[in-house]
Design a protein around this motif. Structure first.
Motif, PDB file in Angstrom:
ATOM      1  N   THR A   1       3.765  93.156 -15.252  1.00 48.66           N
ATOM      2  CA  THR A   1       3.576  93.203 -16.787  1.00 48.66           C
ATOM      3  C   THR A   1       3.611  91.728 -17.254  1.00 48.66           C
ATOM      4  O   THR A   1       4.631  91.162 -16.926  1.00 48.66           O
ATOM      5  CB  THR A   1       4.439  94.155 -17.162  1.00 48.66           C
ATOM      6  OG1 THR A   1       4.657  95.276 -16.626  1.00 48.66           O
ATOM      7  CG2 THR A   1       4.262  94.337 -18.790  1.00 48.66           C
TER       8      THR A   1
ATOM      9  N   ASN B   1      -1.789  93.081 -19.010  1.00 48.91           N
ATOM     10  CA  ASN B   1      -1.461  91.913 -20.135  1.00 48.91           C
ATOM     11  C   ASN B   1      -0.899  92.737 -21.302  1.00 48.91           C
ATOM     12  O   ASN B   1      -1.579  93.340 -21.743  1.00 48.91           O
ATOM     13  CB  ASN B   1      -2.756  91.185 -20.633  1.00 48.91           C
ATOM     14  CG  ASN B   1      -2.342  90.013 -21.373  1.00 48.91           C
ATOM     15  OD1 ASN B   1      -1.252  90.148 -22.163  1.00 48.91           O
ATOM     16  ND2 ASN B   1      -3.308  89.263 -21.897  1.00 48.91           N
TER      17      ASN B   1
ATOM     18  N   GLY C   1       0.802  91.282 -23.591  1.00 51.54           N
ATOM     19  CA  GLY C   1       0.969  90.372 -24.672  1.00 51.54           C
ATOM     20  C   GLY C   1      -0.335  90.356 -25.727  1.00 51.54           C
ATOM     21  O   GLY C   1      -1.024  91.081 -25.732  1.00 51.54           O
TER      22      GLY C   1
ATOM     23  N   SER D   1      -5.599  90.508 -23.782  1.00 53.75           N
ATOM     24  CA  SER D   1      -4.345  91.783 -24.431  1.00 53.75           C
ATOM     25  C   SER D   1      -5.113  93.033 -24.145  1.00 53.75           C
ATOM     26  O   SER D   1      -6.131  93.473 -24.259  1.00 53.75           O
ATOM     27  CB  SER D   1      -4.123  91.464 -25.869  1.00 53.75           C
ATOM     28  OG  SER D   1      -3.260  92.451 -26.308  1.00 53.75           O
TER      29      SER D   1
ATOM     30  N   THR E   1       3.755  89.335 -20.767  1.00 51.01           N
ATOM     31  CA  THR E   1       3.861  89.322 -22.180  1.00 51.01           C
ATOM     32  C   THR E   1       4.236  87.871 -22.444  1.00 51.01           C
ATOM     33  O   THR E   1       4.506  86.884 -21.575  1.00 51.01           O
ATOM     34  CB  THR E   1       5.165  89.998 -22.699  1.00 51.01           C
ATOM     35  OG1 THR E   1       6.366  89.634 -21.907  1.00 51.01           O
ATOM     36  CG2 THR E   1       4.872  91.530 -22.309  1.00 51.01           C
TER      37      THR E   1
END
Length: 145
Positions: free
Chosen positions: A60, A84, A86, A109, A62
């Motif tokens: 993951t 993603n 983030g 994203s 971010t």
């Protein structure tokens, strides 16, 4: 693949198919280049239409951290699925023994990227290669034992 051009004669002048053959060759080359490939020791892509193999590791991403779904690694094939979570574009790369600069393309994203690598015993860096992200904390060291 072989592309040949043929010449036909008509009313005293030569007409070739070379420009058409070159256009087809260029289109095929462009299609081959857009398939997404990895670098030494790994392959990359979006994972669409492919069944990843190897032990799955979810990463993951971010701003600006990586969280791996596992912390213990043994030699073998791994499929890293980078999510993603983030707001800015990220990517995922792995460097270590026998694997150099294997990585995904940019992951927007909410999207995922898939990276398959074979890991040997040793220490590897798992990081985001987007300019400056690694230095901001998107870097994990994993030990394969």
């Amino acid at each position: 693949m072989t592309i040949s051009a043929q010449t036909t004669r008509g009313r005293g002048r030569n007409t070739t198919l070379l420009p058409a053959a070159m256009a087809v060759a260029a289109a095929l080359a462009l299609a081959a280049c857009s398939g997404g490939g990895g670098h030494a020791g790994g392959s990359a892509g979006s994972g669409a239409g492919r069944a990843p193999t190897g032990t799955r590791v979810t990463v993951t991403e971010t701003e600006y951290a990586l969280k791996l779904s596992r912390s213990s690694f043994t030699p073998g094939t791994y499929t890293f699925v980078a999510r993603n979570a983030g707001k800015v574009t990220h990517a995922l790369s792995v460097d270590g023994p026998g694997v150099e600069d294997a990585g995904t393309h940019g992951i927007r994203s909410g999207q995922e990227g898939v990276l398959k690598v074979s890991l040997k015993k040793g220490t590897y860096d798992v990081y985001c290669p987007v300019d400056g992200h690694r230095q901001l904390g998107m870097d994990q060291h994993i030990q394969v034992r």
